[in-house]
Design a protein around this motif. Structure first.
Motif, PDB file in Angstrom:
ATOM      1  N   ASN A 131      -8.127   3.893  -2.497  1.00  0.00           N
ATOM      2  CA  ASN A 131      -9.010   3.200  -1.559  1.00  0.00           C
ATOM      3  C   ASN A 131      -9.980   2.323  -2.328  1.00  0.00           C
ATOM      4  OD1 ASN A 131     -10.942   4.931  -2.564  1.00  0.00           O
ATOM      5  ND2 ASN A 131     -10.952   6.269  -0.748  1.00  0.00           N
ATOM      6  N   ASN A 132     -10.812   1.583  -1.595  1.00  0.00           N
ATOM      7  CA  ASN A 132     -11.724   0.652  -2.232  1.00  0.00           C
ATOM      8  C   ASN A 132     -12.915   1.337  -2.893  1.00  0.00           C
ATOM      9  OD1 ASN A 132     -12.971   1.514   0.058  1.00  0.00           O
ATOM     10  ND2 ASN A 132     -13.182  -0.520   1.014  1.00  0.00           N
ATOM     11  N   LEU A 133     -13.040   2.677  -2.747  1.00  0.00           N
ATOM     12  CA  LEU A 133     -14.105   3.421  -3.423  1.00  0.00           C
ATOM     13  C   LEU A 133     -13.674   3.909  -4.807  1.00  0.00           C
ATOM     14  CD1 LEU A 133     -15.461   5.569  -0.432  1.00  0.00           C
ATOM     15  CD2 LEU A 133     -16.386   3.421  -1.334  1.00  0.00           C
ATOM     16  N   GLY A 134     -12.433   3.664  -5.133  1.00  0.00           N
ATOM     17  CA  GLY A 134     -11.922   4.101  -6.426  1.00  0.00           C
ATOM     18  C   GLY A 134     -11.320   5.488  -6.406  1.00  0.00           C
ATOM     19  N   THR A 191      -8.725   1.930   4.139  1.00  0.00           N
ATOM     20  CA  THR A 191      -7.531   1.175   3.780  1.00  0.00           C
ATOM     21  C   THR A 191      -7.087   1.602   2.396  1.00  0.00           C
ATOM     22  OG1 THR A 191      -8.211  -0.704   5.133  1.00  0.00           O
ATOM     23  CG2 THR A 191      -6.546  -1.107   3.427  1.00  0.00           C
ATOM     24  N   TYR A 192      -5.764   1.855   2.253  1.00  0.00           N
ATOM     25  CA  TYR A 192      -5.233   2.375   0.999  1.00  0.00           C
ATOM     26  C   TYR A 192      -4.136   1.472   0.459  1.00  0.00           C
ATOM     27  CZ  TYR A 192      -7.691   6.705   2.014  1.00  0.00           C
ATOM     28  OH  TYR A 192      -8.659   7.626   2.283  1.00  0.00           O
ATOM     29  N   LEU A 193      -4.074   1.333  -0.813  1.00  0.00           N
ATOM     30  CA  LEU A 193      -2.961   0.716  -1.505  1.00  0.00           C
ATOM     31  C   LEU A 193      -2.067   1.834  -2.024  1.00  0.00           C
ATOM     32  CD1 LEU A 193      -4.766  -2.088  -3.538  1.00  0.00           C
ATOM     33  CD2 LEU A 193      -3.492  -2.336  -1.418  1.00  0.00           C
ATOM     34  N   VAL A 194      -0.782   1.719  -1.759  1.00  0.00           N
ATOM     35  CA  VAL A 194       0.155   2.771  -2.134  1.00  0.00           C
ATOM     36  C   VAL A 194       1.012   2.266  -3.295  1.00  0.00           C
ATOM     37  CG1 VAL A 194       2.013   4.284  -1.377  1.00  0.00           C
ATOM     38  CG2 VAL A 194       0.180   3.637   0.211  1.00  0.00           C
ATOM     39  N   ARG A 195       1.077   3.047  -4.347  1.00  0.00           N
ATOM     40  CA  ARG A 195       1.817   2.665  -5.549  1.00  0.00           C
ATOM     41  C   ARG A 195       2.861   3.745  -5.850  1.00  0.00           C
ATOM     42  NH1 ARG A 195      -1.727   1.085 -10.516  1.00  0.00           N
ATOM     43  NH2 ARG A 195      -1.957  -0.762  -9.176  1.00  0.00           N
ATOM     44  N   MET A 196       4.015   3.295  -6.331  1.00  0.00           N
ATOM     45  CA  MET A 196       5.114   4.202  -6.631  1.00  0.00           C
ATOM     46  C   MET A 196       5.375   4.181  -8.140  1.00  0.00           C
ATOM     47  SD  MET A 196       9.019   4.186  -5.158  1.00  0.00           S
ATOM     48  CE  MET A 196       9.175   2.451  -5.533  1.00  0.00           C
ATOM     49  N   LYS A 197       5.512   5.368  -8.738  1.00  0.00           N
ATOM     50  CA  LYS A 197       5.821   5.488 -10.163  1.00  0.00           C
ATOM     51  C   LYS A 197       7.075   6.337 -10.310  1.00  0.00           C
ATOM     52  CE  LYS A 197       3.925   6.850 -14.614  1.00  0.00           C
ATOM     53  NZ  LYS A 197       2.767   7.451 -15.341  1.00  0.00           N
ATOM     54  N   MET A 198       8.160   5.687 -10.870  1.00  0.00           N
ATOM     55  CA  MET A 198       9.423   6.401 -10.953  1.00  0.00           C
ATOM     56  C   MET A 198      10.133   6.002 -12.232  1.00  0.00           C
ATOM     57  SD  MET A 198      11.350   4.298  -7.968  1.00  0.00           S
ATOM     58  CE  MET A 198      11.315   2.514  -7.930  1.00  0.00           C
ATOM     59  N   CYS A 216      19.280  -0.611  -7.163  1.00  0.00           N
ATOM     60  CA  CYS A 216      18.309  -1.190  -6.239  1.00  0.00           C
ATOM     61  C   CYS A 216      18.413  -2.706  -6.222  1.00  0.00           C
ATOM     62  CB  CYS A 216      16.890  -0.771  -6.642  1.00  0.00           C
ATOM     63  SG  CYS A 216      16.617   1.000  -6.480  1.00  0.00           S
ATOM     64  N   ARG A 217      18.337  -3.263  -5.035  1.00  0.00           N
ATOM     65  CA  ARG A 217      18.307  -4.710  -4.914  1.00  0.00           C
ATOM     66  C   ARG A 217      16.887  -5.220  -5.067  1.00  0.00           C
ATOM     67  NH1 ARG A 217      21.200  -7.022   0.229  1.00  0.00           N
ATOM     68  NH2 ARG A 217      19.623  -5.722   1.218  1.00  0.00           N
ATOM     69  N   THR A 218      15.907  -4.510  -4.483  1.00  0.00           N
ATOM     70  CA  THR A 218      14.494  -4.874  -4.600  1.00  0.00           C
ATOM     71  C   THR A 218      13.669  -3.608  -4.744  1.00  0.00           C
ATOM     72  OG1 THR A 218      14.198  -4.867  -2.201  1.00  0.00           O
ATOM     73  CG2 THR A 218      14.772  -6.967  -3.237  1.00  0.00           C
ATOM     74  N   ILE A 219      12.524  -3.742  -5.439  1.00  0.00           N
ATOM     75  CA  ILE A 219      11.573  -2.647  -5.567  1.00  0.00           C
ATOM     76  C   ILE A 219      10.198  -3.176  -5.207  1.00  0.00           C
ATOM     77  CG2 ILE A 219      10.446  -1.038  -7.140  1.00  0.00           C
ATOM     78  CD1 ILE A 219      12.981  -0.915  -8.710  1.00  0.00           C
ATOM     79  N   SER A 220       9.551  -2.507  -4.312  1.00  0.00           N
ATOM     80  CA  SER A 220       8.194  -2.910  -3.912  1.00  0.00           C
ATOM     81  C   SER A 220       7.229  -1.860  -4.413  1.00  0.00           C
ATOM     82  CB  SER A 220       8.088  -3.042  -2.397  1.00  0.00           C
ATOM     83  OG  SER A 220       6.785  -3.434  -2.034  1.00  0.00           O
ATOM     84  N   PRO A 221       6.615  -2.064  -5.564  1.00  0.00           N
ATOM     85  CA  PRO A 221       5.794  -1.016  -6.151  1.00  0.00           C
ATOM     86  C   PRO A 221       4.431  -0.873  -5.512  1.00  0.00           C
ATOM     87  CG  PRO A 221       5.757  -2.937  -7.546  1.00  0.00           C
ATOM     88  CD  PRO A 221       6.680  -3.255  -6.419  1.00  0.00           C
ATOM     89  N   LEU A 222       4.001  -1.830  -4.685  1.00  0.00           N
ATOM     90  CA  LEU A 222       2.647  -1.739  -4.153  1.00  0.00           C
ATOM     91  C   LEU A 222       2.648  -2.203  -2.701  1.00  0.00           C
ATOM     92  CD1 LEU A 222      -0.203  -0.972  -5.054  1.00  0.00           C
ATOM     93  CD2 LEU A 222      -0.632  -3.387  -5.524  1.00  0.00           C
ATOM     94  N   ARG A 223       2.193  -1.385  -1.813  1.00  0.00           N
ATOM     95  CA  ARG A 223       2.054  -1.704  -0.394  1.00  0.00           C
ATOM     96  C   ARG A 223       0.655  -1.303   0.058  1.00  0.00           C
ATOM     97  NH1 ARG A 223       6.578  -2.345   2.842  1.00  0.00           N
ATOM     98  NH2 ARG A 223       8.223  -3.379   1.657  1.00  0.00           N
ATOM     99  N   SER A 224       0.210  -1.835   1.183  1.00  0.00           N
ATOM    100  CA  SER A 224      -1.088  -1.469   1.750  1.00  0.00           C
ATOM    101  C   SER A 224      -0.915  -0.951   3.143  1.00  0.00           C
ATOM    102  CB  SER A 224      -2.044  -2.670   1.743  1.00  0.00           C
ATOM    103  OG  SER A 224      -1.533  -3.697   2.581  1.00  0.00           O
ATOM    104  N   ALA A 225      -1.842  -0.109   3.550  1.00  0.00           N
ATOM    105  CA  ALA A 225      -1.813   0.454   4.904  1.00  0.00           C
ATOM    106  C   ALA A 225      -3.209   0.867   5.286  1.00  0.00           C
ATOM    107  CB  ALA A 225      -0.872   1.652   4.971  1.00  0.00           C
ATOM    108  N   THR A 226      -3.510   0.752   6.578  1.00  0.00           N
ATOM    109  CA  THR A 226      -4.794   1.196   7.106  1.00  0.00           C
ATOM    110  C   THR A 226      -4.566   2.467   7.904  1.00  0.00           C
ATOM    111  OG1 THR A 226      -5.620  -1.053   7.228  1.00  0.00           O
ATOM    112  CG2 THR A 226      -6.764   0.598   8.523  1.00  0.00           C
TER     113      THR A 226
END
Length: 947
Positions: A886-889, A911-918, A927-937
């Motif tokens: 989140n924006n508070l760290g 609001t959160y940024l979601v990151r994937m580590k694999m 994989c055809r595409t990898i989206s390492p960072l998404r956002s969601a509220t």
């Protein structure tokens, strides 16, 4: 002609057989009187364990051959060896000799004659005659003193220890043994079972007697560890046996009431019940120190474990009262000094003082006079200290008219003095003199020297040289001692892999005097020991050492009443020694090998035996045990090893508990010792429990006791004995010290961590605590700056199952609290800042809420590229870390399941940024595409799809 010859022959045969039958009938009627037997040695003496020789001469006085069956009958346990004990024929008017050997067992009583019977039977088992020979076993002496426990203990808070002494007569004649027990100055012998100084015991052949001793610790010096020695001396006209009992004293450093020991005064009163005394015996203990000012104080101590015996009130009391003014001391009671040898009195008046002679030297004087016994002591000590050099010298003299012994001593010692770089030495010089005023006065005097040299050669080699010498007439255990040795330490690739080697050569020639002042025969001992060990300390959990060792031991002791009779005993030991430390809680000591034994007295004896010593030690969190198995000597090397120890076969178990319960309000101590010796068929059990519990306001209740059982079996009898005692007491601490005054300025902080279900910040009914959270308390700003250095606070505790943490006795000030859960709390979070400050002026309770969070549900899907064929099996997508920021760290993480799904718990309304580590090298080819960072509220619930 032929017919006549045949007829004559038949007639002659009939006539011969008729005469034979008549002759046999005539001899049978004679009842065997025509046979006679005689022993060549009708009476003879023989040594036990040695083959003796004798012959039976049997005569046939008849005119015909006689078939007989001889037999020899000996007492039970005796052995007969003869090849002539078979059916045989004795020609007419002839005789035969029947030789045989006989071996007498060591159990045969030499106080009486034993019968060896010769029987002569006919072929039809009819007894024809009987003859008797008498055998007198030669007397031999074989007695010893056995100490079942050579090392006993003054357990914490107890100044009483107990041990047994067994006098065994394994010889075949009576023994009159005089027993004496000589303690050192730190202890005194209390009530003993059937023993007085110099008492004599008459033991029959193959019998024994057991004595139970109590010993009291009387040294008043405060030491973390102390060791005392008691010499057991047994004398007969033909031999002497000396054993040593070591008694160790420990301070209970795990006591739950250590904080109360800061109080300067203590008093204890209770009662004791034992099977030796069927009434209740009251006892009292008190001790303390009163400080008047910076220059003066008063120390006192008093103990009496038989308070109702008013006739021997002083004898049963141990006391000491000392007034201190600067470096001067005036006292009365149990007084001793380390400046000289044997300086101790139980009821004495004492004066001592220390003077400054120069800037670097001091002189101490000491004088005491016993007002109940004629004992006078005086001593002085000089100390010179300058930089790294320290020299000490003292001299003392004791005039003891009670024991008729006057002792004078001189001691000079140095600290470790550096000669040059990485080379140093230290030395000690003793000079002792003792005058004995017995019926035949005599004097013992001499010197002893100790020397140690330490050195380094390069960075990988260290060595130590030792030397000890005692003059031939020096009183004590150093008499006639010559010892020298060396030890080496050699490092290999690093300091955790190294070799050590040790060589020690010891010899001693000493003698003793009887109670009549007569000099006894000398005893000579010689021992050489060497080893070579490899050590590995690479792994902290598994440290071990292994290597061979060899020992050559020899003793020459007078054993028989004859002036020239001596015993030569030699043993050669070849062993493999293994030492291991496993998991920091388990210790193993293994020593195994062979030993060649040579014994020479009136007979020579050689033997080879296996030798195994195994010791297992385990200690963890106050629980532990010690197990030991010995097939062979209990010790590996030393001059005090008796030859009787070589046949030791036994096992011992010693479990114990030393632990605190209920936040250190209950102190439990339980020690047990179980010993069984297979060679002696001896069993020993000792159990010592003690419980001390806090009542209120520095009052304590103490419950303790001891149980001892021992049993000895032999072929003739079964001996068993038990002793126990139980004691109950009330103990009180009181007074004020600087630490107790400082303790009143300290405060208590209680921290409560709870699940805040409704988010109101208050712990309501039904809201549970948050357990197992690391709570770190740090003092930022103390109110009293002096306490910042005196009581630095940086404490980390773990919340209990109710989510509560107590910080007791902390100074006033401002504190930071940092929380770190030990497990995944899932939907509960400490949403405030990680560090929160609290002002602790008075004792207080702080509530910290953990808010219930929302959740993020998501899933990872793989889309194959156009150049990749479809997999034959489903790909495992588990253990991929997904993190929401989140924006508070703040960050919140979770791992995926096998199908790629995951759930992240995080506080809502953000609001959160979601990151994937694999592991990209595994998944990227498919994989055809990898989206390492998404956002969601997330208001309260959210869904994520990643591909």
């Amino acid at each position: 002609m032929t017919r006549r010859a045949i007829g004559f022959l038949v007639f002659a045969l009939l006539l011969f057989f008729n005469q034979e039958l008549l002759s046999q009938n005539k001899d049978r009627k004679a009842g065997g009187q025509s046979l006679e037997a005689r022993f060549i040695k009708p009476e003879f003496s023989q040594e036990a364990g040695v083959l003796g020789f004798n012959v039976v001469h049997v005569f046939n006085h008849t005119n015909r051959p006689v078939r007989v069956r001889p037999d020899i009958v000996a007492p039970d346990g005796w052995a007969i060896f003869s090849t002539a004990l078979i059916d045989t024929v004795i020609p007419p008017y002839d005789s035969i000799f029947i030789p045989f050997r006989i071996r007498i067992p060591t159990e045969a009583n030499s106080d009486k004659k034993h019968e060896v019977v010769f029987n002569l039977f006919s072929p039809s088992h009819e007894l024809l005659l009987q003859e008797v020979s008498h055998v007198q076993p030669i007397s031999f002496h074989s007695w010893q003193v056995v100490i079942p426990k050579r090392r006993v203990y003054f357990y914490p808070r107890l100044k009483l220890a107990e041990f047994n002494v067994i006098i065994q007569n394994n010889g075949n004649t009576h023994e009159l043994v005089t027993l004496d027990v000589v303690p050192d100055y730190k202890v005194r012998i209390g009530n003993a079972s059937d023993w007085q100084p110099g008492q004599q015991y008459k033991l029959g052949p193959h019998s024994d007697t057991t004595l139970h001793f109590r010993v009291y610790y009387t040294n008043q010096q405060e030491r973390l560890f102390d060791i005392s020695k008691i010499q057991i001396i047994a004398l007969t006209d033909n031999n002497m046996d000396e054993k040593t009992v070591l008694i160790e004293k420990y301070v209970d450093t795990y006591d739950p009431f250590t904080l109360n020991y800061y109080l300067p005064h203590m008093a204890e009163a209770g009662i004791r019940l034992s099977n030796t005394r069927y009434d209740f015996t009251p006892f009292v203990n008190t001790a303390g120190k009163q400080v008047f000012n910076q220059n003066s104080s008063f120390d006192y101590y008093y103990s009496n474990y038989n308070f109702n015996d008013t006739k021997n009130f002083i004898y049963n009391s141990v006391y000491r009262f000392i007034y201190n003014w600067k470096r001067m001391k005036i006292g009365v009671g149990a007084i001793g000094s380390t400046l000289g040898r044997n300086i101790y009195s139980r009821n004495a008046i004492m004066f001592s003082n220390t003077f400054n002679l120069t800037k670097n030297s001091t002189f101490e004087m000491f004088v005491s006079q016993d007002f109940m016994d004629p004992i006078t002591s005086i001593a002085g000590g000089y100390v010179f200290a300058k930089k790294d050099l320290k020299l000490e010298a003292n001299i003392g003299y004791t005039l003891d008219r009670l024991r008729k012994v006057n002792s004078g001593s001189f001691l000079f010692k140095t600290n470790q003095i550096n000669l040059f770089k990485k080379h140093s030495f230290n030395a000690i010089l003793y000079a002792l003199r003792e005058d004995y005023s017995f019926s035949k006065p005599y004097t013992l005097q001499g010197i002893a020297v100790d020397f140690n040299y330490y050195g380094n050669i390069g960075k990988k080699l260290r060595f130590k040289l030792i030397g000890n010498y005692g003059s031939p007439d020096l009183p004590g255990s150093r008499m006639g001692l010559i010892k020298y040795g060396a030890s080496l330490w050699f490092m290999l690739t690093n300091a955790k892999k190294y070799f050590t080697s040790e060589y020690v050569n010891m010899s001693r020639s000493f003698y003793n005097y009887s109670f009549l002042g007569e000099k006894l025969r000398s005893v000579k001992l010689h021992d050489q020991y060497a080893n070579l060990l490899y050590h590995s300390d690479v792994n902290k959990k598994y440290r071990w050492s292994v290597g061979p060792s060899v020992e050559l031991y020899k003793s020459q002791n007078p054993l028989y009443s004859s002036d020239s009779a001596t015993t030569d005993y030699e043993v050669q030991k070849y062993k493999l020694e293994i030492y291991a430390y496993l998991w920091t809680h388990l210790k193993l000591d293994i020593k195994a090998g062979i030993r060649n034994i040579y014994y020479k007295s009136y007979v020579e004896f050689t033997d080879q035996k296996y030798d195994v010593n195994l010791v297992v030690d385990f200690n963890k969190n106050g629980y532990g045990f010690r197990a030991r198995y010995d097939y062979g000597p209990l010790v590996n090397n030393g001059l005090y090893q008796a030859s009787t120890d070589v046949d030791y076969v036994g096992v011992s178990l010693a479990p114990y508990i030393a632990r605190y319960y209920f936040k250190k309000r209950l102190n439990v101590r339980l020690f047990a010792n179980l010993i069984y010796r297979f060679d002696l068929e001896y069993a020993y059990v000792n159990i010592i429990p003690k419980i001390e519990t806090y009542i209120t306001r520095d009052w304590y209740f103490v419950l303790g006791g001891s149980y001892t059982f021992n049993q000895l079996m032999n072929e003739e009898s079964l001996y068993s004995n038990y002793n126990y005692y139980a004691e109950f007491s009330i103990k009180k601490y009181w007074g004020k010290t600087e630490k107790t005054r400082e303790g009143k300025k300290l405060r208590r902080l209680k921290v409560v961590l709870f699940q805040d279900e409704n988010g109101n910040g208050i712990q309501d009914n039904g809201e549970k605590g948050v357990p197992y959270v690391k709570t770190r308390l740090t003092l930022i700003t103390p109110i009293n700056e002096n306490e910042a250095g005196y009581l630095p606070v940086d404490i980390t505790l773990l919340s209990n199952d109710k989510g509560i943490v107590f910080f007791k006795q902390i100074p006033k000030g401002v504190y930071d609290i940092t929380l770190k859960p030990m497990y995944d709390l899932q939907e509960y979070f400490y949403i405030d800042k990680l560090n929160e400050s609290f002002n602790v002026v008075t004792s207080r309770t702080v509530y910290i809420p953990f808010q219930k969070a929302s959740r993020i549900d998501g899933k990872i899907e793989l889309i194959l590229n156009q150049y990749t064929k479809e997999l034959s099996q489903t790909l495992d997508l588990s253990k991929i870390k997904i993190t929401a920021y989140n924006n508070l760290g703040n960050s919140y993480s979770a791992f995926t399941h096998k199908d790629g799904s995951f759930v992240i718990y995080a506080p809502g309304e953000n609001t959160y940024l979601v990151r994937m580590k694999m592991f990209l090298e595994v998944i990227s080819p498919f994989c055809r595409t990898i989206s390492p960072l998404r956002s969601a509220t997330l208001p309260k619930h959210g869904w994520f799809l990643m591909w």
